[in-house]
Design a protein around this motif. Structure first.
Motif, short mmCIF file in Angstrom:
data_model
loop_
_atom_site.label_atom_id
_atom_site.label_comp_id
_atom_site.label_asym_id
_atom_site.label_seq_id
_atom_site.Cartn_x
_atom_site.Cartn_y
_atom_site.Cartn_z
N SER A 45 33.72 35.22 31.70
CA SER A 45 34.93 34.67 31.07
C SER A 45 34.66 34.21 29.65
N ARG A 92 40.89 45.98 35.91
CA ARG A 92 40.65 45.40 37.23
C ARG A 92 40.71 46.47 38.30
N SER A 110 41.41 35.37 33.09
CA SER A 110 40.48 35.19 31.98
C SER A 110 40.48 36.46 31.11
N ASN A 139 38.78 38.76 29.78
CA ASN A 139 37.58 39.60 29.73
C ASN A 139 37.82 40.84 30.56
N GLU A 192 36.50 28.42 34.86
CA GLU A 192 37.90 28.59 35.24
C GLU A 192 38.37 27.42 36.11
N LYS A 246 42.48 44.73 31.51
CA LYS A 246 41.25 44.16 32.08
C LYS A 246 40.40 45.21 32.81
MG MG Z 1 38.33 35.94 35.78
#
Ligand code: MG
Ligand code: TXA
Length: 300
Positions: free
Chosen positions: A143, A49, A135, A137, A171, A47
Motif C-alpha cells: 500500500s 485485481r 489502496s 497500488n 490500512e 489495480k
Molecule cells: Mg489493499
C-alpha cells in the motif's frame, strides 16, 4: 501544496467517473464514484485485481453513511467513538442502497468509513459522491503512503492529490458489525479488547480469505455453446439463440463493461422465470480472470 483548484478538478474527474488517487490518514486510496458500475469496474481494472474483493466506501459523515447501510446500536457506538478515523464498518446494505453492486462484490453488506484526513474530507464534500477506494497500488504490491508511491504504481494515468505522508500507514481496521458482535476481519490501528477476531471456520470470514460471494439460486452452467430448453442466457458478444431471456455482459466483448454488468445481470436472470442460467465463455485474460473466478464460484 494542494490548492482549492486541485480539489475542484479532482471532484470533477470523480463526477465524470474517472479515478483520483487521494490521501487518507491510513494509506493513499484509488478513488472512484461508488454509485457507478463503470467507475468501480475501472478501479478493479487499474489495480489489476485478480478477484473482485469488495471495496471500502468513503463518506464524509455518519449521516451520509446512513443513506447506504443500516446501523445497529453497536455500529452507532463505534461510529460515535472512532469516526472520522481509520475504522471501517461492515454493515448490511439498505434495501434502497444506490451503491454499485460491484462495490460489495455481490455481498449484501458494504464496508464503509469516514476518513479523518482533511484532503479526503475536502474531496468528499466537493464531489458530493460516496468514493470507493482500495489502496492505490497494483494488486499484490504494498500500500502507498506517499504520492510518489502512487506515481510509481500508475504513472500519470491517474490524477493524484499529493497530501504528503499518510499518518497511519497501514490500512484501516475492518470490523464486521452486521450481526451486532464486532468481528475483526482485518486488524488495524483501531482495536478494542472485546472484539472477536475472525478465524477460519467462522461463518463471517476475512475477505482476504473470503469465499462468500453472490451466488444465484438458479443453477448456472458455464462455457455454454448451446441453449437448453427453458434456460436464461448470460451472453458475451453475439448471443446464442433460443434462450427465454438474455442479458448481454458486453455485446462488443469489452471486459470492463462485462465486469461492471456482471452482478446486476446475474441477479436479473436469477429473478426471471427461466429454469436455469447458461453463461457464454469469457476469455481468461485481464478482467476476464476476475469475471471467470466469480462465475465459477457462482456455479459451484
Ligand atoms: Mg489493499
Ligand atoms: O485504510 C484503508 O482502508 C484504505 C484507505 C484507502 O481507506 N483502503 C483499503 O481498501 O485498504 P482495500 O480495498 O485495499 O481493502 C478493503 C478491505 C478488504 O480486506 C476487503 O476484503 C474488505 O475490506 N471488505 C470490503 N468490503 C467488505 C464487505 N462487504 N464485507 C467484508 N469485508 C469487506
Amino acid at each position: 501544496m494542494i490548492e482549492q483548484h486541485h480539489i475542484v478538478k479532482a471532484a470533477e474527474n470523480l463526477r465524470q467517473n474517472k479515478l483520483v488517487a487521494f490521501p487518507t490518514e491510513t494509506v493513499y486510496g484509488l478513488g472512484g464514484n461508488a454509485l457507478s458500475d463503470a467507475a468501480v469496474a475501472s478501479i478493479y481494472e487499474t489495480k489489476g485485481r485478480p478477484t473482485f474483493n469488495p471495496l471500502i466506501v468513503h463518506v464524509p459523515s455518519q449521516a451520509e453513511a446512513e443513506k447506504y447501510v443500516v446501523f445497529n446500536d453497536v455500529a452507532k457506538k463505534l461510529a460515535a467513538k472512532f469516526w472520522p478515523g481509520p475504522l471501517t464498518l461492515v454493515l448490511p446494505r439498505r434495501a434502497d442502497c444506490p451503491l454499485s453492486l460491484l462495490v460489495s462484490a455481490g455481498l449484501d453488506t458494504v464496508a464503509i468509513r469516514v476518513p479523518a484526513h482533511p484532503l479526503a474530507q475536502s474531496l468528499l464534500k466537493a464531489c458530493g459522491l460516496p468514493i470507493a477506494a482500495p489502496s492505490a497500488n497494483k494488486s499484490g504490491h504494498v500500500s502507498p503512503t506517499l504520492a510518489a508511491h502512487v506515481r510509481e504504481e500508475f504513472g500519470d494515468s491517474v490524477m493524484i492529490l499529493d497530501g504528503g505522508a499518510c499518518d497511519v500507514g497501514i490500512e484501516s481496521t475492518v470490523v464486521d458489525v452486521s450481526e451486532n458482535t464486532p468481528v475483526v476481519l482485518r486488524p488495524g490501528s483501531v482495536m478494542m479488547e472485546d472484539w472477536v477476531h475472525a478465524s477460519a471456520g467462522m461463518t463471517i470470514k476475512s475477505p482476504g480469505m473470503l469465499e462468500r460471494h453472490y451466488a444465484p439460486n438458479k443453477k448456472l452452467r458455464l462455457n455454454a455453446t448451446d441453449i437448453k430448453p427453458g434456460e436464461a442466457l448470460l451472453a458475451f458478444g453475439t448471443p446464442l439463440q433460443g434462450a427465454i431471456i438474455v442479458e448481454n455482459l458486453s455485446a462488443k466483448k469489452d471486459l470492463k463493461e462485462a465486469a461492471a454488468n456482471l452482478f446486476k445481470m446475474l441477479r436479473a436472470l436469477d429473478a426471471s422465470n427461466a429454469t436455469s442460467i447458461a453463461a457464454m465463455p469469457i476469455p481468461e485474460e485481464g478482467l476476464g480472470i476476475a469475471i471467470n473466478d466469480r462465475l465459477r464460484r457462482a456455479a459451484a
